[in-house]
Structure formats: C-alpha cells, structure tokens
Design a protein around this motif. Structure first.
Motif, PDB file in Angstrom:
ATOM      1  N   ALA A  90       1.007  -1.648  -0.045  1.00  0.00           N
ATOM      2  CA  ALA A  90      -0.029  -0.001   0.144  1.00  0.00           C
ATOM      3  C   ALA A  90       1.274   1.083   0.061  1.00  0.00           C
ATOM      4  O   ALA A  90       0.717   2.011  -1.026  1.00  0.00           O
ATOM      5  CB  ALA A  90      -1.099   0.012   1.186  1.00  0.00           C
ATOM      6  N   ALA A  91       2.326   1.018   0.798  1.00  0.00           N
ATOM      7  CA  ALA A  91       2.935   2.441   1.068  1.00  0.00           C
ATOM      8  C   ALA A  91       3.542   2.176  -0.443  1.00  0.00           C
ATOM      9  O   ALA A  91       3.244   3.734  -0.685  1.00  0.00           O
ATOM     10  CB  ALA A  91       3.900   2.679   2.250  1.00  0.00           C
ATOM     11  N   GLU A  92       3.537   1.538  -1.354  1.00  0.00           N
ATOM     12  CA  GLU A  92       4.703   1.630  -2.201  1.00  0.00           C
ATOM     13  C   GLU A  92       3.598   2.351  -3.540  1.00  0.00           C
ATOM     14  O   GLU A  92       3.933   2.792  -4.309  1.00  0.00           O
ATOM     15  CB  GLU A  92       5.635   0.300  -2.496  1.00  0.00           C
ATOM     16  CG  GLU A  92       6.358   0.013  -1.950  1.00  0.00           C
ATOM     17  CD  GLU A  92       6.927  -1.701  -2.065  1.00  0.00           C
ATOM     18  OE1 GLU A  92       5.899  -2.794  -3.270  1.00  0.00           O
ATOM     19  OE2 GLU A  92       7.784  -2.154  -1.851  1.00  0.00           O
ATOM     20  N   ALA A  96       3.986   5.729  -5.681  1.00  0.00           N
ATOM     21  CA  ALA A  96       3.913   5.329  -6.737  1.00  0.00           C
ATOM     22  C   ALA A  96       3.270   6.261  -7.420  1.00  0.00           C
ATOM     23  O   ALA A  96       3.271   7.103  -8.828  1.00  0.00           O
ATOM     24  CB  ALA A  96       3.866   3.876  -7.647  1.00  0.00           C
ATOM     25  N   ALA A  97       1.894   6.521  -6.938  1.00  0.00           N
ATOM     26  CA  ALA A  97       0.542   7.293  -7.492  1.00  0.00           C
ATOM     27  C   ALA A  97       1.179   8.866  -6.784  1.00  0.00           C
ATOM     28  O   ALA A  97       0.761   9.927  -7.453  1.00  0.00           O
ATOM     29  CB  ALA A  97      -0.383   7.331  -6.202  1.00  0.00           C
ATOM     30  N   ALA A  98       1.731   9.388  -5.821  1.00  0.00           N
ATOM     31  CA  ALA A  98       2.367  10.738  -6.250  1.00  0.00           C
ATOM     32  C   ALA A  98       3.611  11.434  -6.372  1.00  0.00           C
ATOM     33  O   ALA A  98       3.493  12.575  -7.246  1.00  0.00           O
ATOM     34  CB  ALA A  98       2.782  10.705  -4.303  1.00  0.00           C
ATOM     35  N   ALA A  99       4.195  10.096  -7.189  1.00  0.00           N
ATOM     36  CA  ALA A  99       5.322  10.332  -8.311  1.00  0.00           C
ATOM     37  C   ALA A  99       5.120  10.688  -9.443  1.00  0.00           C
ATOM     38  O   ALA A  99       4.022  10.635 -10.102  1.00  0.00           O
ATOM     39  CB  ALA A  99       6.137   9.951  -8.186  1.00  0.00           C
TER      40      ALA A  99
END
Length: 99
Positions: A90-92, A96-99
């Motif tokens: 979930a953190a990954e 990835a979504a924030a990048a």
C-alpha cells in the motif's frame, strides 16, 4: 503446490495391542495440512459434528478438533507477515501514485 494433507500421525499405545499384535490407538492424532485454509475447512467440517464418524463405526461419537498450539503461533506469525506485506504494498502504491 501444497498438498492438502502433508502428514498424519496417530498416537499409539505400545502397551495395548490389537488382535493382530499392533499397538492400539490412544484415540487421538495430529494432521498437518498443506494450507491454513485446508486446516480450517477440516476443523469446520469435523468439529463437534455427530455425522463425521458415522461411516466409520462411530455413530453418536463426536470428534474434538482444534489447532495445535504451535500451529496457532505459526498462524499468528503468518498473519503478521501478511499484514506487513499488505502495508508495504500500500505504501509503495501510494508513493508511485504521488510520483
């Protein structure tokens, strides 16, 4: 893949012998299942089920079925690892979504 049943151990009494001279069962044993799901399905199907032994001459008898203590400890460890893995994924995904 995992086998449904990995190992079966019937505990026997060396002092009591049957007609063939074999050690008699002490009335309990252990089954090691390939997966937690298989063990849980067996527990749900057999525990306190009066019909479970009817085909095997045990009409009216009920099985006491439970997880062994070491299995409970292993299950807790497995659940902790699963939870940590889900949190990491979930953190990954969030990173990835924030990048």
């Amino acid at each position: 893949g995992d086998r449904l049943v990995r190992q079966v151990k019937i505990v026997r009494d060396e002092q009591r012998r049957d007609a063939r001279g074999q050690p008699r069962s002490k009335g309990f044993g252990f089954i090691q299942f390939g997966t937690h799901e298989a063990a849980l399905a067996a527990l749900e199907a057999l525990a306190d089920n009066p019909a479970a032994l009817e085909k095997h001459g045990g009409k009216g008898r009920r099985l006491l079925v439970e997880f062994a203590v070491d299995s409970v400890q292993k299950l807790k460890l497995h659940e902790q690892r699963r939870k940590l893995g889900a949190e990491r994924r979930a953190a990954e995904a969030a990173a990835a979504a924030a990048a």
